[in-house]
Design an enzyme around this catalytic site. Structure first.
Site, mmCIF file in Angstrom:
data_model
loop_
_atom_site.group_PDB
_atom_site.id
_atom_site.type_symbol
_atom_site.label_atom_id
_atom_site.label_comp_id
_atom_site.label_asym_id
_atom_site.label_seq_id
_atom_site.Cartn_x
_atom_site.Cartn_y
_atom_site.Cartn_z
ATOM 1 N N GLU A 1 43.511 -15.839 -18.314
ATOM 2 C CA GLU A 1 42.509 -15.977 -19.381
ATOM 3 C C GLU A 1 42.773 -17.215 -20.247
ATOM 4 O O GLU A 1 41.850 -17.734 -20.864
ATOM 5 C CB GLU A 1 42.452 -14.695 -20.235
ATOM 6 C CG GLU A 1 43.580 -14.490 -21.238
ATOM 7 C CD GLU A 1 44.876 -13.992 -20.629
ATOM 8 O OE1 GLU A 1 44.994 -13.931 -19.379
ATOM 9 O OE2 GLU A 1 45.804 -13.660 -21.391
ATOM 10 N N HIS B 1 48.847 -15.457 -17.332
ATOM 11 C CA HIS B 1 47.597 -15.386 -18.089
ATOM 12 C C HIS B 1 46.514 -16.209 -17.385
ATOM 13 O O HIS B 1 46.488 -17.429 -17.557
ATOM 14 C CB HIS B 1 47.786 -15.965 -19.487
ATOM 15 C CG HIS B 1 48.772 -15.213 -20.314
ATOM 16 N ND1 HIS B 1 48.449 -14.066 -20.988
ATOM 17 C CD2 HIS B 1 50.081 -15.442 -20.564
ATOM 18 C CE1 HIS B 1 49.511 -13.622 -21.632
ATOM 19 N NE2 HIS B 1 50.522 -14.429 -21.391
ATOM 20 N N ILE C 1 53.569 -17.372 -19.963
ATOM 21 C CA ILE C 1 54.052 -17.484 -21.339
ATOM 22 C C ILE C 1 55.107 -16.396 -21.556
ATOM 23 O O ILE C 1 54.768 -15.224 -21.634
ATOM 24 C CB ILE C 1 52.911 -17.286 -22.360
ATOM 25 C CG1 ILE C 1 51.713 -18.186 -22.050
ATOM 26 C CG2 ILE C 1 53.422 -17.494 -23.787
ATOM 27 C CD1 ILE C 1 51.825 -19.609 -22.476
ATOM 28 N N ARG C 2 56.374 -16.791 -21.632
ATOM 29 C CA ARG C 2 57.449 -15.784 -21.777
ATOM 30 C C ARG C 2 57.154 -14.606 -20.844
ATOM 31 O O ARG C 2 57.168 -13.446 -21.230
ATOM 32 C CB ARG C 2 57.544 -15.299 -23.226
ATOM 33 C CG ARG C 2 58.154 -16.334 -24.189
ATOM 34 C CD ARG C 2 58.032 -15.910 -25.643
ATOM 35 N NE ARG C 2 58.374 -14.527 -25.864
ATOM 36 C CZ ARG C 2 59.582 -14.066 -26.169
ATOM 37 N NH1 ARG C 2 60.582 -14.896 -26.322
ATOM 38 N NH2 ARG C 2 59.796 -12.791 -26.346
ATOM 39 N N ARG D 1 60.944 -7.883 -18.637
ATOM 40 C CA ARG D 1 60.225 -8.700 -19.614
ATOM 41 C C ARG D 1 60.904 -10.065 -19.788
ATOM 42 O O ARG D 1 62.106 -10.193 -19.556
ATOM 43 C CB ARG D 1 60.170 -7.975 -20.966
ATOM 44 C CG ARG D 1 59.435 -6.634 -20.906
ATOM 45 C CD ARG D 1 59.835 -5.733 -22.063
ATOM 46 N NE ARG D 1 59.401 -6.254 -23.344
ATOM 47 C CZ ARG D 1 60.161 -6.274 -24.432
ATOM 48 N NH1 ARG D 1 61.391 -5.821 -24.401
ATOM 49 N NH2 ARG D 1 59.693 -6.765 -25.556
ATOM 50 N N CYS E 1 50.185 -10.020 -18.230
ATOM 51 C CA CYS E 1 51.426 -10.223 -18.997
ATOM 52 C C CYS E 1 51.844 -8.928 -19.686
ATOM 53 O O CYS E 1 52.290 -7.998 -19.020
ATOM 54 C CB CYS E 1 51.260 -11.390 -19.963
ATOM 55 S SG CYS E 1 52.835 -12.003 -20.594
ATOM 56 N N GLY F 1 50.009 -10.155 -25.051
ATOM 57 C CA GLY F 1 50.386 -9.987 -26.452
ATOM 58 C C GLY F 1 51.855 -9.629 -26.446
ATOM 59 O O GLY F 1 52.566 -9.976 -25.506
ATOM 60 N N GLU F 2 52.330 -8.938 -27.466
ATOM 61 C CA GLU F 2 53.712 -8.451 -27.432
ATOM 62 C C GLU F 2 53.687 -7.013 -26.926
ATOM 63 O O GLU F 2 53.163 -6.127 -27.594
ATOM 64 C CB GLU F 2 54.357 -8.545 -28.819
ATOM 65 C CG GLU F 2 54.929 -9.920 -29.089
ATOM 66 C CD GLU F 2 55.846 -10.400 -27.966
ATOM 67 O OE1 GLU F 2 55.628 -11.514 -27.450
ATOM 68 O OE2 GLU F 2 56.762 -9.649 -27.567
ATOM 69 N N SER F 3 54.283 -6.793 -25.757
ATOM 70 C CA SER F 3 54.177 -5.464 -25.128
ATOM 71 C C SER F 3 54.785 -4.387 -26.010
ATOM 72 O O SER F 3 54.265 -3.274 -26.080
ATOM 73 C CB SER F 3 54.832 -5.475 -23.749
ATOM 74 O OG SER F 3 56.208 -5.777 -23.844
#
Lengths: 300, 214
Positions: free
Chosen positions: B198, B196, B160-161, B134, B105, B73-75
């Site tokens: 998942e 990821h 992903i990023r 990050r 992530c 998600g967004e950390s």
């Protein structure tokens, strides 16, 4: 070891949207606003020259933002940065990909550049989010390569009623399709014709009971309760445009909408988040907006 | 009275096929790719439990879960929400007491001792003895699917990023590298990945997690 790496696949494009779920994406017009949004817990920002409320009041042709502004916002924050291209304007999209924005919104909030075709989004490495008012429109955008859908609502009004209508419509049409598929699967061919979408995609939605991409809500969300309502109606997350930076205390309102979105099913948490936010954006009722000025009707 | 969640992401029961028995795995569900972890866990015979409040994690009889997942998600967002909803400290206590944990992530960033380039005010739980950077592989256009060799075997995963792991302490095993960057580490019963598993449905790391449950 040989590294087998593939960029720009549907999984990678849809995957970033998956990581935004449960979050709030905020419109910002300056690096300072972008910083406020990030501090408030936004999962991404939408870099714009004018928020939809100002586009609406000032009129004129609305286009992609200045690359310098977009770049300044990318440099300011560490969360993903999205930017808008006009419907059908594939060269604005090429520029935005060159600027390395994380997501492109092919948006009805800007003036359309093509009244027939949307952008062919498969050819891009950067993913796209597109607006939709109903299931057929959502499926056509996915067919063109959209990796995320947002219901349109009526941007720049602060009136959430159109957002409600669009998310309810999409969810209802999916439920009907699913029921139809269970009862009379042979009728799905005609359903695909009526939705003006490819049969294979229609069947996928009928089988899964949901879109194959993330579905956010946009257009008119102005309060923590608005955001939580959209989540309870089945959204994966919300876009907030003019609602934050056209309000009395943007930082507090932004943080409150983030909280209410995360705990959208907890009335006590939404109540706590709703206190002491000052003035919400004044807004205009969608019913008072004459039809030619309704942005949701752009896109086909 | 609040109504039941209808959002497709937001309750494991909505996913179908939820086992009646099997280990209970808490998935922190404040923001991000929660549902993908839950689906993988169900596929492995475990019961995902979404965690949003301290009560979801700890009941009168102690911990309600046998293992833990910190999703992507967004950390910066999840870190903020963990503090607002006072879930961070109970999570840290449970992990430090030996609860097997997988972070992917943003989950890795939250587990790290040091975040080298935090968003303003961003913290972390400080559990894995690593420092992370990050978005270290570039913006979304550089996000990629990849076949990745790990010490647990070959895996198919998505970056992903993604963050990278810059330094590790003496007690940390490196499980995978991407070029010269460390991208998966383990310290005791805690495993963190830059990527990821998942999103691609790669079960290796979740299977490892379930095998840590005693």
């Amino acid at each position: 070891m040989v590294r087998m790496t593939t960029t720009g696949t549907p999984l990678v494009k849809r995957g970033l949207a998956d990581m935004l779920k449960g979050g709030v994406i905020m419109d910002v017009v300056t690096p300072e606003q972008a910083r406020i949004a990030e501090d408030a817990g936004a999962v991404a920002v939408m870099a714009l020259e004018r928020v939809p409320a100002d586009i609406r009041s000032q009129g004129g042709v609305a286009r992609m933002s200045d690359p310098d502004l977009i770049e300044a916002i990318i440099k300011t924050v560490s969360i993903p940065v999205m930017a808008k291209a006009r419907i059908g304007h594939f060269v604005e999209a090429q520029v935005l990909q060159e600027l390395k924005v994380d997501y492109i919104d092919e948006s009805e909030v800007l003036s359309p550049a093509d009244y027939v075709n949307h952008i062919d989004k498969h050819g891009f490495t950067v993913p796209f989010v597109c607006g939709a008012t109903n299931l057929g429109e959502a499926l056509r955008r996915i067919t063109e390569g959209a990796a995320m859908i947002r219901s349109k609502g009526e941007a720049g009004t602060g009136d959430v009623s159109e957002a409600t209508k669009h998310i309810r419509t999409i969810r209802k049409q999916i439920a009907e399709l699913q029921a139809l598929y269970r009862a009379e699967p042979e009728t799905l061919y005609v359903a695909a014709k009526e939705l003006q979408a490819p049969y294979e995609l229609v069947r996928e939605v009928a089988e899964r009971g949901e879109l194959p991409v993330v579905l956010f809500v946009a257009g008119g969300v102005a309060t923590p309760a608005d955001a939580a309502m959209m989540m309870q109606l089945g959204a994966d997350g919300v876009f907030v445009g003019s609602g934050i930076f056209k309000s009395g205390d943007p930082a507090a309102r932004a943080a409150a909408i983030v909280k209410a979105t995360a705990q959208f099913n907890d009335a006590a948490a939404i109540t706590a988040a709703s206190r002491g936010l000052g003035e919400a954006m004044v807004g205009i009722n969608v019913a008072d907006v004459p039809a030619p000025h309704r942005l949701a009707e752009r896109g086909w | 009275m609040s109504r039941p969640a209808r959002g497709k992401v937001w309750e494991p029961s909505s996913l179908g096929g939820l086992p009646d028995s099997g280990p209970r795995v808490g998935v922190v569900a404040l923001q991000g790719g929660v549902r993908e972890h839950a689906e993988l866990l169900i596929g492995l015979g475990a019961r995902p439990v979404y965690l949003r409040t301290p009560d979801d994690l700890v009941g009168p009889d102690g911990l309600r879960v046998d293992a833990l997942v910190l999703p992507g998600g967004e950390s910066s967002t999840i870190d903020r929400l963990l503090r607002i909803f006072e879930l961070g400290e109970p999570l840290k206590a449970a992990i430090c007491a030996g609860l097997p944990t997988l972070g992917t992530c943003a989950g890795l960033v939250l587990l790290a001792r040091d975040v080298l380039d935090p968003a303003p005010g961003q913290g972390s739980l400080g559990i894995l003895d690593v420092s992370v950077r990050r978005n270290a592989f570039g913006p979304q256009v550089d996000s990629a699917e990849e076949l990745l060799e790990t010490t647990l075997g070959p895996t198919r995963v998505a970056f992903i990023r993604a963050p990278r792991i810059e330094t590790v302490g003496a007690d940390v095993d490196v499980l995978a590298r991407r070029g010269d960057a460390m991208v998966a580490v383990r310290q005791g019963p805690v495993l963190g990945t830059s990527f990821h598993p998942e999103l691609t449905g790669e079960p290796t790391f979740h299977r490892w997690l379930l095998n840590q449950i005693t």
